[in-house]
Design an enzyme around this catalytic site. Structure first.
Site, PDB file in Angstrom:
ATOM      1  N   ASP A 103       0.867  -1.174   0.000  1.00  0.00           N
ATOM      2  CA  ASP A 103       0.000   0.000   0.000  1.00  0.00           C
ATOM      3  C   ASP A 103       0.905   1.224   0.000  1.00  0.00           C
ATOM      4  O   ASP A 103       1.645   1.447   0.965  1.00  0.00           O
ATOM      5  CB  ASP A 103      -0.834  -0.049   1.288  1.00  0.00           C
ATOM      6  CG  ASP A 103      -2.083   0.789   1.220  1.00  0.00           C
ATOM      7  OD1 ASP A 103      -2.056   1.830   0.549  1.00  0.00           O
ATOM      8  OD2 ASP A 103      -3.081   0.397   1.856  1.00  0.00           O
ATOM      9  N   ASP A 204      -2.788   4.798  -2.498  1.00  0.00           N
ATOM     10  CA  ASP A 204      -3.741   5.473  -1.621  1.00  0.00           C
ATOM     11  C   ASP A 204      -4.204   6.811  -2.222  1.00  0.00           C
ATOM     12  O   ASP A 204      -3.372   7.582  -2.710  1.00  0.00           O
ATOM     13  CB  ASP A 204      -3.003   5.726  -0.287  1.00  0.00           C
ATOM     14  CG  ASP A 204      -3.894   6.248   0.806  1.00  0.00           C
ATOM     15  OD1 ASP A 204      -4.835   5.540   1.179  1.00  0.00           O
ATOM     16  OD2 ASP A 204      -3.638   7.367   1.288  1.00  0.00           O
ATOM     17  N   GLU A 255      -6.755   3.845  -5.402  1.00  0.00           N
ATOM     18  CA  GLU A 255      -7.912   4.208  -4.586  1.00  0.00           C
ATOM     19  C   GLU A 255      -8.370   5.578  -5.049  1.00  0.00           C
ATOM     20  O   GLU A 255      -7.632   6.555  -4.954  1.00  0.00           O
ATOM     21  CB  GLU A 255      -7.541   4.255  -3.099  1.00  0.00           C
ATOM     22  CG  GLU A 255      -8.777   4.405  -2.238  1.00  0.00           C
ATOM     23  CD  GLU A 255      -8.554   5.095  -0.907  1.00  0.00           C
ATOM     24  OE1 GLU A 255      -9.425   5.015  -0.037  1.00  0.00           O
ATOM     25  OE2 GLU A 255      -7.497   5.734  -0.725  1.00  0.00           O
ATOM     26  N   HIS A 329     -10.583  -1.456   5.253  1.00  0.00           N
ATOM     27  CA  HIS A 329     -10.299  -0.930   6.591  1.00  0.00           C
ATOM     28  C   HIS A 329     -10.932   0.439   6.839  1.00  0.00           C
ATOM     29  O   HIS A 329     -10.805   0.981   7.928  1.00  0.00           O
ATOM     30  CB  HIS A 329      -8.781  -0.841   6.752  1.00  0.00           C
ATOM     31  CG  HIS A 329      -8.197   0.151   5.792  1.00  0.00           C
ATOM     32  ND1 HIS A 329      -8.193  -0.070   4.422  1.00  0.00           N
ATOM     33  CD2 HIS A 329      -7.658   1.368   5.981  1.00  0.00           C
ATOM     34  CE1 HIS A 329      -7.658   0.977   3.818  1.00  0.00           C
ATOM     35  NE2 HIS A 329      -7.325   1.862   4.746  1.00  0.00           N
ATOM     36  N   ASP A 330     -11.568   1.023   5.829  1.00  0.00           N
ATOM     37  CA  ASP A 330     -12.225   2.325   5.997  1.00  0.00           C
ATOM     38  C   ASP A 330     -13.739   2.200   6.048  1.00  0.00           C
ATOM     39  O   ASP A 330     -14.443   3.214   6.101  1.00  0.00           O
ATOM     40  CB  ASP A 330     -11.883   3.256   4.813  1.00  0.00           C
ATOM     41  CG  ASP A 330     -10.411   3.623   4.767  1.00  0.00           C
ATOM     42  OD1 ASP A 330      -9.788   3.718   5.842  1.00  0.00           O
ATOM     43  OD2 ASP A 330      -9.895   3.827   3.653  1.00  0.00           O
TER      44      ASP A 330
END
Ligand code: GLC
Length: 521
Positions: A103, A204, A255, A329-330
């Site tokens: 990531d 990200d 993302e 995870h968000d």
């Protein structure tokens, strides 16, 4: 809809598993998950059948945003282990025929990154222009942009009497991608991890890296000036050409925050030379009010279908590739969000898995989703850890909400819902860490005595076994990776259905989204 023959690629046939290392498995009893912990669970992941492991950031970081504030891109944070641990993990992943995706957070760094420490020293420091500095306007912030975690996106720094931009927390200053040196540094970081043998990257919030005019936004929070910004395609193409584009074995996923589908044709187009695929989030805002997440509104099922079908059909028409997912995870846990935690817990978890895994795109499983993990059972704000949730808990009360109303909103929408320790068994800390170890960094859900992998591995009818079959089916039937897609029952208020077709194979998916018996022809 008739399709152009899609180019085959290994990552179109793959299933990805996302690991949130902090909450996956704690090997040394310090309360935080770590790399040796992941190593211990590789056989489990192999058993599930996934091909790729995506690790959330494990780089050196002060941990203000759980690793999304990086202070050294080439080092492993000591809470997760050492670089030797990483190398060993990578080797063992490869030995099992899987690949590892890192990531990379390149829109911003930590304010403790050496570049920023230099940058803030003086206006003529060689690193000054690595970040975005502006003078104030009439004693105020340079413009009215808001930060995603609440408050202004600008922080005043007395050292040089100027403001720096931070689209996330004030400890995450935004990098200035218009500076060629910054872009070169990022390329070097990507190559560093490729040289180690990493087979992909999740970038990200990467569609925010190119900032446009720094103007006041009279209608919103400023995102229109930096979302899919003016040079975004140029910068992604350049990164592609200078690094991973030379290796067809590398997979990349961007993302894409608040992106438009038109931009995604380009980001993830078959021959556009930018990224392999994109995460878009519009389908996960159907329980928001517009872009406002911190409200309580029921999920709009029709909108959910409309958005998913629009992305499925249009991305297909434009030969572009989706990442398909409910969880990360968000996000809150999908079984609590769009399914049923109670009576139909198991059925709804399987139904939601079916919908995602048969869509056109690369499916992502987020740790714990494969056993139907639910939202947290926290009853007090002191149990929450996430910087975004804690900021908004305060902001909601500043806006006039009572503490209990604000808390209810946090309970439903907090990212911590997806961050509680992985539930391996029914012991005190759910097998995440040893019973005599330190208390985990975030509370274990009480329901781990019922929802855990040990139990589900033994049970043929479990959600785990079902996910295993979904993933295996992808390998057997080409229609899943390559078929075209036709939405069915588009206006139906209970059914989520579609048809996939590919060279004589046909797959029809029908899902009753609600807990009532329903007839549909
Ligand atoms: C992404 C990450 C999220 C993080 C943010 C800032 O949305 O997924 O966890 O807080 O970017 O880096």
């Amino acid at each position: 809809m008739k399709l152009e023959q899609p180019a085959r690629a290994w990552w179109k046939e793959a299933a990805v598993y996302q690991i949130y290392p902090r909450s996956f498995c704690d090997s040394n009893g310090d309360g935080v998950g770590d790399l040796p912990g992941i190593l211990q669970k590789l056989d489990y992941l192999q058993q599930l059948g996934v091909d790729v492991l995506w690790l959330n950031p494990v780089y050196r970081s002060p941990g203000v945003d759980n690793g999304y504030d990086i202070s050294d891109y080439r080092a492993i944070d000591p809470v997760f282990g050492t670089m030797e641990d990483f190398d060993r993990l990578l080797e063992e992943v490869h030995r099992r025929g899987m690949r590892l995706v890192m990531d990379l957070v390149v829109n911003h760094t930590s304010d403790r990154h050496p570049w920023f420490i230099e940058s803030r020293k003086s206006v003529d420091n060689p690193y000054r222009d690595y970040y975005i500095w502006k003078p104030g306007k009439d004693g105020h912030e340079p413009n009215n942009w808001g930060a995603c975690f609440g408050g202004s996106a600008w922080k005043y720094d007395p050292q040089t009497d100027m403001y720096y931009l931070h689209l996330f927390s004030k400890k995450q200053p935004d990098l200035n991608w218009d500076n060629e040196n910054v872009r070169r540094e990022i390329q070097k970081i990507v190559r560093f991890w490729m040289d180690k043998g990493v087979k992909g990257f999740r970038f990200d919030v990467v569609n925010l890296i190119s900032k446009g005019a720094f103007e006041d936004d009279t209608e919103g929070d400023g995102r229109k000036y930096y979302t899919d910004g003016p040079n975004i395609h140029k910068y992604l193409k350049e990164l592609h050409d200078m690094t991973f584009g030379t290796d067809t074995q590398i997979v990349t996923v961007g993302e894409m925050s608040s992106t438009s589908i038109e931009n995604c044709y380009q980001y993830a187009g078959r021959d556009t030379g930018e990224l392999s695929m994109v995460f878009s989030f519009h389908h996960l805002k159907v329980d928001f009010m517009g872009n406002e997440k911190w409200v309580l509104v029921p999920a709009d099922f029709q909108k959910l279908k409309d958005i998913i079908f629009e992305w499925q059909t249009k991305m297909t028409e434009h030969n572009a590739w989706n990442a398909v997912f409910w969880c990360n995870h968000d996000q809150p846990r999908v079984v609590s969000r769009f399914g049923d935690e109670g009576r139909y817990w198991k059925q709804s978890a399987k139904m939601l898995g079916t919908i995602i895994h048969c869509l056109r795109g690369t499916p992502y499983v987020y740790q714990g989703e494969e056993i139907g993990m639910t939202n947290t059972d926290f009853t007090d704000i002191s149990q929450f850890r996430d910087v975004e949730s804690l900021n908004h808990y305060r902001i909601l009360q500043e806006k006039g909400l009572s503490a209990s109303d604000a808390f209810r909103i946090i309970q439903i929408h907090s990212r911590d819902n997806g961050r509680t320790p992985m539930q391996w068994d029914g012991t005190k800390y759910a097998g995440f860490s040893s019973e005599d170890g330190k208390e985990p960094w975030i509370g274990v859900n009480e329901n781990h005595t019922k929802i855990n992998t040990a139990d589900q591995l033994e049970n043929e009818d479990s959600i785990f076994r079902y996910y295993q079959k979904l993933i295996a089916m992808r390998k057997e039937l080409d229609v899943i990776a390559y078929g075209d897609i036709e939405p069915l029952a588009e206006g139906d208020s209970s059914v989520f259905a579609y048809r996939r077709c590919w060279k004589g194979q046909e797959l029809i998916v029908t899902a009753n989204f609600y807990g009532k018996e329903y007839e549909w022809k």
